[in-house]
Scaffold this motif. Structure first.
Motif, mmCIF file in Angstrom:
data_model
loop_
_atom_site.group_PDB
_atom_site.id
_atom_site.type_symbol
_atom_site.label_atom_id
_atom_site.label_comp_id
_atom_site.label_asym_id
_atom_site.label_seq_id
_atom_site.Cartn_x
_atom_site.Cartn_y
_atom_site.Cartn_z
ATOM 1 N N ARG A 171 0.823 -1.215 0.000
ATOM 2 C CA ARG A 171 0.000 0.000 0.000
ATOM 3 C C ARG A 171 0.855 1.263 0.000
ATOM 4 N N ARG A 181 1.969 12.014 6.623
ATOM 5 C CA ARG A 181 2.565 10.747 7.044
ATOM 6 C C ARG A 181 4.070 10.879 7.295
ATOM 7 N N GLN A 188 5.792 -1.004 6.781
ATOM 8 C CA GLN A 188 5.046 -1.265 8.011
ATOM 9 C C GLN A 188 3.941 -2.276 7.739
ATOM 10 N N VAL A 189 3.874 -3.309 8.559
ATOM 11 C CA VAL A 189 2.893 -4.382 8.391
ATOM 12 C C VAL A 189 1.693 -4.130 9.290
ATOM 13 N N ASP A 190 0.501 -4.239 8.729
ATOM 14 C CA ASP A 190 -0.728 -4.127 9.506
ATOM 15 C C ASP A 190 -1.154 -5.488 10.041
ATOM 16 N N LYS A 191 -1.949 -5.442 11.084
ATOM 17 C CA LYS A 191 -2.504 -6.664 11.649
ATOM 18 C C LYS A 191 -3.465 -7.309 10.652
ATOM 19 N N SER A 194 -6.598 -7.847 6.593
ATOM 20 C CA SER A 194 -6.764 -6.466 6.166
ATOM 21 C C SER A 194 -8.244 -6.156 5.968
ATOM 22 N N HIS A 195 -8.610 -4.884 6.126
ATOM 23 C CA HIS A 195 -10.030 -4.514 5.979
ATOM 24 C C HIS A 195 -10.511 -4.756 4.550
ATOM 25 N N LEU A 213 -1.639 -6.540 4.732
ATOM 26 C CA LEU A 213 -1.346 -5.254 4.127
ATOM 27 C C LEU A 213 0.007 -4.745 4.614
ATOM 28 N N HIS A 215 2.424 -1.265 4.314
ATOM 29 C CA HIS A 215 2.566 0.122 3.886
ATOM 30 C C HIS A 215 3.968 0.339 3.314
#
Length: 344
Positions: A171, A181, A188-191, A194-195, A213, A215
């Motif tokens: 992303r 930002r 950076q890894v999201d939990k 993903s939505h 996801l 970033h």
């Protein structure tokens, strides 16, 4: 037949593009756009000769517009009273507040992906669930990533059926021109999940979806890899045929120089597309591979512009301009200048 009257609230990244997209629709009239202050986008609108009427969403800021000689046609409330439907492209949370104004005047509205699902009657996608939006007062669009992801998955699902998908999203961290930002040099890894995977299941509940996801410190486009378990095994050639039939999916090749997100953004600029926009998602031909009976591919999401066609589809559904899904999306595509793509 009288044209449908449309207003746009919020003249930012998405709002500018919504205004342009509506203005291209031969069966719609853009009444005007509304914003709270003379942002750079509004200043550019003025320098272009005010092709769209501007309404103030915050009347107490009138002096800011007067100082720059930017003409104001009225208030947001005035705009709402003069349209059939509003496209709300305001910051997340503002749309929910604006909804009360829309309800007061009995107007329909379409909200963007940043709003909570509870703001709308239907979580909407033009291709995947057009029929559910018919006649509804309030529709909410999916995010840019989810919009493009559903296009690709729905394209396959309608041909051979899809049981399950697993996705990885690389992303972009911010839109071009954004500074909020910060300057970063990290991923950076999201939990998980993903939505986008969860949202896909909301639109297409018969498909099991999950995803991760990541970033990335870039600004032009997301990339999503999709691993799909189909009900019937399909070949790479068949999948390419499906994608090429869809006006909102562009098949590209690494071999031709489409090496990534930046190549696609540059190509859109070379085409002369305003702001370097591309309504289509792109799928890389060389990314399509089999994993057992499953099939995998990668798509590019032009995050600033890919949701515009689906917003216009939402107008058509909410106002029942067309009851048939393919007739509706076909008209949207036609007026936006999109054509089924056979590869570049």
């Amino acid at each position: 037949m009288a044209k449908v009257k449309v207003g746009v609230a919020g003249y930012g990244v998405i709002g500018q593009r919504l205004a342009d997209g509506v203005a291209l629709q031969e069966d719609m009239e853009l009444v005007g756009v509304a914003d709270v202050a003379p942002t750079l986008a509004i200043r550019a609108l003025k320098e272009k000769g005010m092709p769209y009427k501007l309404y103030s969403a915050m009347p107490e800021n009138q002096q800011l517009f007067d100082k720059l000689n930017i003409p104001i046609a009225g208030t947001l409330e005035d705009l709402v009273q003069n349209v059939d439907i509003m496209l709300d492209a305001t910051s997340a949370g503002v749309g929910a507040k604006n909804k009360e104004l829309y309800k007061r005047y009995g107007k329909k509205a379409v909200f963007q992906g940043g709003e909570k699902n509870s703001v709308a009657d239907v979580f909407f996608h033009g291709y995947a669930n057009y029929e559910q939006g018919l006649g509804q007062d309030f529709l909410k669009l999916t995010s840019c990533n989810t919009t493009g992801l559903i296009r690709a998955v729905d394209c396959i699902d309608r041909k051979v059926g899809v049981e399950k998908v697993a996705i990885t999203i690389i992303r972009r961290v911010a839109d071009p021109g954004d500074y909020h930002r910060g300057l970063t040099n990290a991923l950076q890894v999201d939990k998980a999940p993903s939505h986008q995977a969860v949202d896909l299941m909301t639109i297409m509940p018969h498909i099991d979806a999950t995803g991760i996801l990541v970033h990335a410190p870039v600004t032009h486009g997301h990339i999503i890899t999709v691993l799909a378990k189909t009900k019937q095994k399909i070949s790479k050639e068949t999948l390419l045929e499906y994608f090429r039939e869809n006006a909102r999916i562009r098949v590209v090749r690494l071999e031709d120089g489409f090496l990534g997100n930046a190549s696609l953004f540059k190509y859109a600029r070379d085409l002369g597309n305003p702001r370097g926009d591309m309504y289509e998602i792109a799928v890389w031909e060389e990314s399509i591979v089999h994993s057992g009976d499953d099939i995998m591919f990668a798509i590019n999401i032009p995050q600033e512009s890919d949701v515009i066609p689906e917003n216009i589809d939402a107008i058509r559904a909410a106002l029942r301009m067309q009851n048939d899904r393919m007739e509706a999306v076909g008209l949207t595509n036609k007026y936006l200048g999109m054509r089924p793509n056979k590869g570049v």
